[in-house]
Design a protein around this motif. Structure first.
Motif, PDB file in Angstrom:
ATOM      1  N   GLN A   1      11.733   1.044  -2.800  1.00  0.00           N
ATOM      2  CA  GLN A   1      10.309   0.817  -3.417  1.00  0.00           C
ATOM      3  C   GLN A   1       9.657  -0.094  -2.395  1.00  0.00           C
ATOM      4  OE1 GLN A   1      13.183  -0.444  -5.409  1.00  0.00           O
ATOM      5  NE2 GLN A   1      13.599   1.128  -6.614  1.00  0.00           N
ATOM      6  N   VAL A   2       8.357  -0.013  -2.615  1.00  0.00           N
ATOM      7  CA  VAL A   2       7.186  -0.623  -1.971  1.00  0.00           C
ATOM      8  C   VAL A   2       7.524  -2.237  -2.079  1.00  0.00           C
ATOM      9  CG1 VAL A   2       4.830  -1.122  -1.585  1.00  0.00           C
ATOM     10  CG2 VAL A   2       5.635   1.124  -1.787  1.00  0.00           C
ATOM     11  N   SER A   3       7.797  -2.527  -3.395  1.00  0.00           N
ATOM     12  CA  SER A   3       8.254  -4.039  -3.617  1.00  0.00           C
ATOM     13  C   SER A   3       9.104  -4.618  -2.652  1.00  0.00           C
ATOM     14  CB  SER A   3       8.360  -4.339  -5.193  1.00  0.00           C
ATOM     15  OG  SER A   3       9.426  -3.381  -5.626  1.00  0.00           O
ATOM     16  N   LYS A   4      10.395  -3.646  -2.407  1.00  0.00           N
ATOM     17  CA  LYS A   4      11.458  -4.186  -1.615  1.00  0.00           C
ATOM     18  C   LYS A   4      10.932  -4.194   0.065  1.00  0.00           C
ATOM     19  CE  LYS A   4      15.409  -2.133  -4.174  1.00  0.00           C
ATOM     20  NZ  LYS A   4      16.205  -1.176  -4.011  1.00  0.00           N
ATOM     21  N   ILE A   5      10.160  -3.197   0.140  1.00  0.00           N
ATOM     22  CA  ILE A   5       9.366  -3.269   1.675  1.00  0.00           C
ATOM     23  C   ILE A   5       8.580  -4.471   1.892  1.00  0.00           C
ATOM     24  CG2 ILE A   5       7.901  -2.267   3.361  1.00  0.00           C
ATOM     25  CD1 ILE A   5       8.860   0.566   1.850  1.00  0.00           C
ATOM     26  N   ALA A   6       7.832  -4.959   0.837  1.00  0.00           N
ATOM     27  CA  ALA A   6       6.904  -6.227   0.906  1.00  0.00           C
ATOM     28  C   ALA A   6       7.815  -7.383   0.898  1.00  0.00           C
ATOM     29  CB  ALA A   6       6.182  -6.156  -0.302  1.00  0.00           C
ATOM     30  N   LYS A   7       8.787  -7.280   0.133  1.00  0.00           N
ATOM     31  CA  LYS A   7       9.746  -8.590   0.282  1.00  0.00           C
ATOM     32  C   LYS A   7      10.388  -8.619   1.534  1.00  0.00           C
ATOM     33  CE  LYS A   7      13.602 -10.620  -2.239  1.00  0.00           C
ATOM     34  NZ  LYS A   7      14.701 -10.555  -3.227  1.00  0.00           N
ATOM     35  N   GLU A   8      10.821  -7.611   2.085  1.00  0.00           N
ATOM     36  CA  GLU A   8      11.664  -7.673   3.482  1.00  0.00           C
ATOM     37  C   GLU A   8      10.602  -7.860   4.543  1.00  0.00           C
ATOM     38  OE1 GLU A   8      14.363  -7.613   6.145  1.00  0.00           O
ATOM     39  OE2 GLU A   8      14.946  -6.847   3.856  1.00  0.00           O
ATOM     40  N   ALA A   9       9.449  -7.663   4.316  1.00  0.00           N
ATOM     41  CA  ALA A   9       8.298  -7.837   5.517  1.00  0.00           C
ATOM     42  C   ALA A   9       7.547  -9.129   5.186  1.00  0.00           C
ATOM     43  CB  ALA A   9       7.159  -6.862   5.301  1.00  0.00           C
ATOM     44  N   GLY A  10       7.928 -10.088   4.128  1.00  0.00           N
ATOM     45  CA  GLY A  10       7.537 -11.047   3.872  1.00  0.00           C
ATOM     46  C   GLY A  10       5.834 -11.227   3.423  1.00  0.00           C
TER      47      GLY A  10
ATOM     48  N   TYR B   1      -2.798  -1.662   4.236  1.00  0.00           N
ATOM     49  CA  TYR B   1      -2.476  -0.883   5.603  1.00  0.00           C
ATOM     50  C   TYR B   1      -2.090   0.577   5.551  1.00  0.00           C
ATOM     51  CZ  TYR B   1      -2.307  -5.686   7.362  1.00  0.00           C
ATOM     52  OH  TYR B   1      -2.865  -6.941   7.887  1.00  0.00           O
ATOM     53  N   PHE B   2      -1.293   1.101   3.995  1.00  0.00           N
ATOM     54  CA  PHE B   2      -0.834   2.233   4.156  1.00  0.00           C
ATOM     55  C   PHE B   2      -1.273   2.661   2.669  1.00  0.00           C
ATOM     56  CE2 PHE B   2       2.031  -0.223   6.635  1.00  0.00           C
ATOM     57  CZ  PHE B   2       1.746   0.167   7.786  1.00  0.00           C
ATOM     58  N   LYS B   3      -1.462   4.049   2.694  1.00  0.00           N
ATOM     59  CA  LYS B   3      -1.781   4.577   1.329  1.00  0.00           C
ATOM     60  C   LYS B   3      -0.497   4.795   0.367  1.00  0.00           C
ATOM     61  CE  LYS B   3      -4.099   7.965   3.656  1.00  0.00           C
ATOM     62  NZ  LYS B   3      -4.251   9.362   4.025  1.00  0.00           N
ATOM     63  N   ASN B   4       0.460   5.352   1.206  1.00  0.00           N
ATOM     64  CA  ASN B   4       1.760   5.319   0.148  1.00  0.00           C
ATOM     65  C   ASN B   4       3.063   5.102   1.144  1.00  0.00           C
ATOM     66  OD1 ASN B   4       1.980   7.522   1.616  1.00  0.00           O
ATOM     67  ND2 ASN B   4       0.881   8.717   0.026  1.00  0.00           N
ATOM     68  N   LYS B   5       4.111   5.353   0.385  1.00  0.00           N
ATOM     69  CA  LYS B   5       5.482   5.248   1.338  1.00  0.00           C
ATOM     70  C   LYS B   5       5.503   6.183   2.227  1.00  0.00           C
ATOM     71  CE  LYS B   5       9.472   5.945  -1.305  1.00  0.00           C
ATOM     72  NZ  LYS B   5      10.210   6.021  -2.096  1.00  0.00           N
TER      73      LYS B   5
ATOM     74  N   MET C   1      -8.134 -12.709  14.772  1.00  0.00           N
ATOM     75  CA  MET C   1      -7.868 -11.992  13.618  1.00  0.00           C
ATOM     76  C   MET C   1      -7.315 -10.621  13.651  1.00  0.00           C
ATOM     77  SD  MET C   1      -8.710 -12.167  10.452  1.00  0.00           S
ATOM     78  CE  MET C   1      -9.085 -11.224   8.831  1.00  0.00           C
ATOM     79  N   ALA C   2      -7.720  -9.588  14.692  1.00  0.00           N
ATOM     80  CA  ALA C   2      -6.872  -8.452  14.991  1.00  0.00           C
ATOM     81  C   ALA C   2      -5.484  -8.467  15.163  1.00  0.00           C
ATOM     82  CB  ALA C   2      -7.571  -7.742  16.190  1.00  0.00           C
ATOM     83  N   SER C   3      -5.074  -9.584  16.009  1.00  0.00           N
ATOM     84  CA  SER C   3      -3.648 -10.070  16.482  1.00  0.00           C
ATOM     85  C   SER C   3      -2.829 -10.121  15.204  1.00  0.00           C
ATOM     86  CB  SER C   3      -3.420 -10.786  17.499  1.00  0.00           C
ATOM     87  OG  SER C   3      -3.619 -12.184  17.049  1.00  0.00           O
TER      88      SER C   3
ATOM     89  N   GLU D   1      -0.018  -8.010  13.413  1.00  0.00           N
ATOM     90  CA  GLU D   1       1.298  -8.666  13.306  1.00  0.00           C
ATOM     91  C   GLU D   1       1.703  -8.143  11.985  1.00  0.00           C
ATOM     92  OE1 GLU D   1       2.772 -13.369  12.638  1.00  0.00           O
ATOM     93  OE2 GLU D   1       1.427 -12.732  14.352  1.00  0.00           O
ATOM     94  N   LYS D   2       1.013  -8.208  10.922  1.00  0.00           N
ATOM     95  CA  LYS D   2       1.393  -7.960   9.333  1.00  0.00           C
ATOM     96  C   LYS D   2       1.893  -6.420   9.429  1.00  0.00           C
ATOM     97  CE  LYS D   2      -0.670 -10.749   6.048  1.00  0.00           C
ATOM     98  NZ  LYS D   2       0.195 -11.893   6.106  1.00  0.00           N
ATOM     99  N   TYR D   3       0.948  -5.530  10.188  1.00  0.00           N
ATOM    100  CA  TYR D   3       1.110  -4.036  10.244  1.00  0.00           C
ATOM    101  C   TYR D   3       2.706  -3.698  10.701  1.00  0.00           C
ATOM    102  CZ  TYR D   3       0.574   0.700  11.556  1.00  0.00           C
ATOM    103  OH  TYR D   3       0.709   2.249  11.793  1.00  0.00           O
ATOM    104  N   THR D   4       3.016  -4.560  11.932  1.00  0.00           N
ATOM    105  CA  THR D   4       4.476  -4.499  12.692  1.00  0.00           C
ATOM    106  C   THR D   4       5.343  -5.061  11.511  1.00  0.00           C
ATOM    107  OG1 THR D   4       3.106  -4.614  14.613  1.00  0.00           O
ATOM    108  CG2 THR D   4       5.598  -4.912  14.646  1.00  0.00           C
ATOM    109  N   GLN D   5       5.307  -6.193  10.958  1.00  0.00           N
ATOM    110  CA  GLN D   5       5.871  -6.797  10.082  1.00  0.00           C
ATOM    111  C   GLN D   5       6.304  -5.558   8.920  1.00  0.00           C
ATOM    112  OE1 GLN D   5       3.831 -10.836   9.743  1.00  0.00           O
ATOM    113  NE2 GLN D   5       5.427 -10.757   8.294  1.00  0.00           N
TER     114      GLN D   5
END
Length: 194
Positions: free
Chosen positions: A29-38, A47-51, A1-3, A7-11
């Motif tokens: 925008q955070v939405s663009k980051i989410a889309k790029e990260a999948g 994982y993060f409070k803000n941009k 689970m930790a890996s 993995e998501k954190y790194t993505q």
């Protein structure tokens, strides 16, 4: 689970680097980051409070890996002169290989708020301290001047590499960053040689 979590954190961090490099920090925008990260938009906030925190963590992550590379490589260097060359070689090669991070580090960071730059400055400290330790090693080896202002020279070396990379990016990367190693290292070694 930790890996899987790592993995998501790194993505997310890698996706954010691409988005910040392409659109600029303020227009991303955070939405663009989410889309790029999948990932879903809401996943970012697990994982993060803000941009801004994402940007700080990018530097912690990327510079942490860079310092690890420095430490393993510098440990193999026969002397401080070789260690300085290794620092420059690794720094330039990393930026040439990871152009998106180079843009974020060199261009976007300079446009951030003072508070954000200060927070990111804390992530750079281990790198600056590593350069200082190499300079001290050179003094002990009698290959660098004993009257050198180590605190100043460590910043000058870091700042020079920083400026070379910025100029390379602004020029449109019309030349190889790796071809700048000899000139950078030779310039510094002449100034600090004992």
């Amino acid at each position: 689970m930790a890996s899987k979590k790592n993995e998501k954190y790194t993505q997310i961090l890698e996706g954010a680097v691409k988005v910040f490099a392409r659109h600029g920090f303020f227009r991303s925008q955070v939405s663009k980051i989410a889309k790029e990260a999948g990932v879903a938009d809401g996943t970012i906030y697990l994982y993060f409070k803000n941009k801004e925190e994402i940007l700080i963590k990018i530097f912690e992550f990327k510079l942490g890996k860079l310092v690890e590379r420095f430490q393993s490589s510098i440990g193999k260097a026969d002397n401080a002169k070789e260690a300085i060359r290794e620092i420059c070689t690794i720094h330039y090669s990393q930026m040439e290989e990871d152009v998106d991070f180079a843009y974020v580090a060199q261009i976007e960071l300079r446009q951030s708020s003072l508070e954000l730059r200060k927070a990111i400055g804390q992530t750079i400290k281990p790198y600056i301290q590593l350069i200082e330790s190499i300079l001290m090693r050179g003094i002990e080896e009698n290959v660098f001047r004993s009257d050198m202002n180590v605190k100043l020279v460590r910043l000058l070396l870091f700042g020079a590499m920083d400026e070379v990379i910025t100029s390379w990016l602004i020029s449109g990367r019309k030349y190889s960053l790796m071809e700048q190693i000899d000139g950078t290292v030779d310039f510094f070694l002449r100034g600090i040689r004992s």
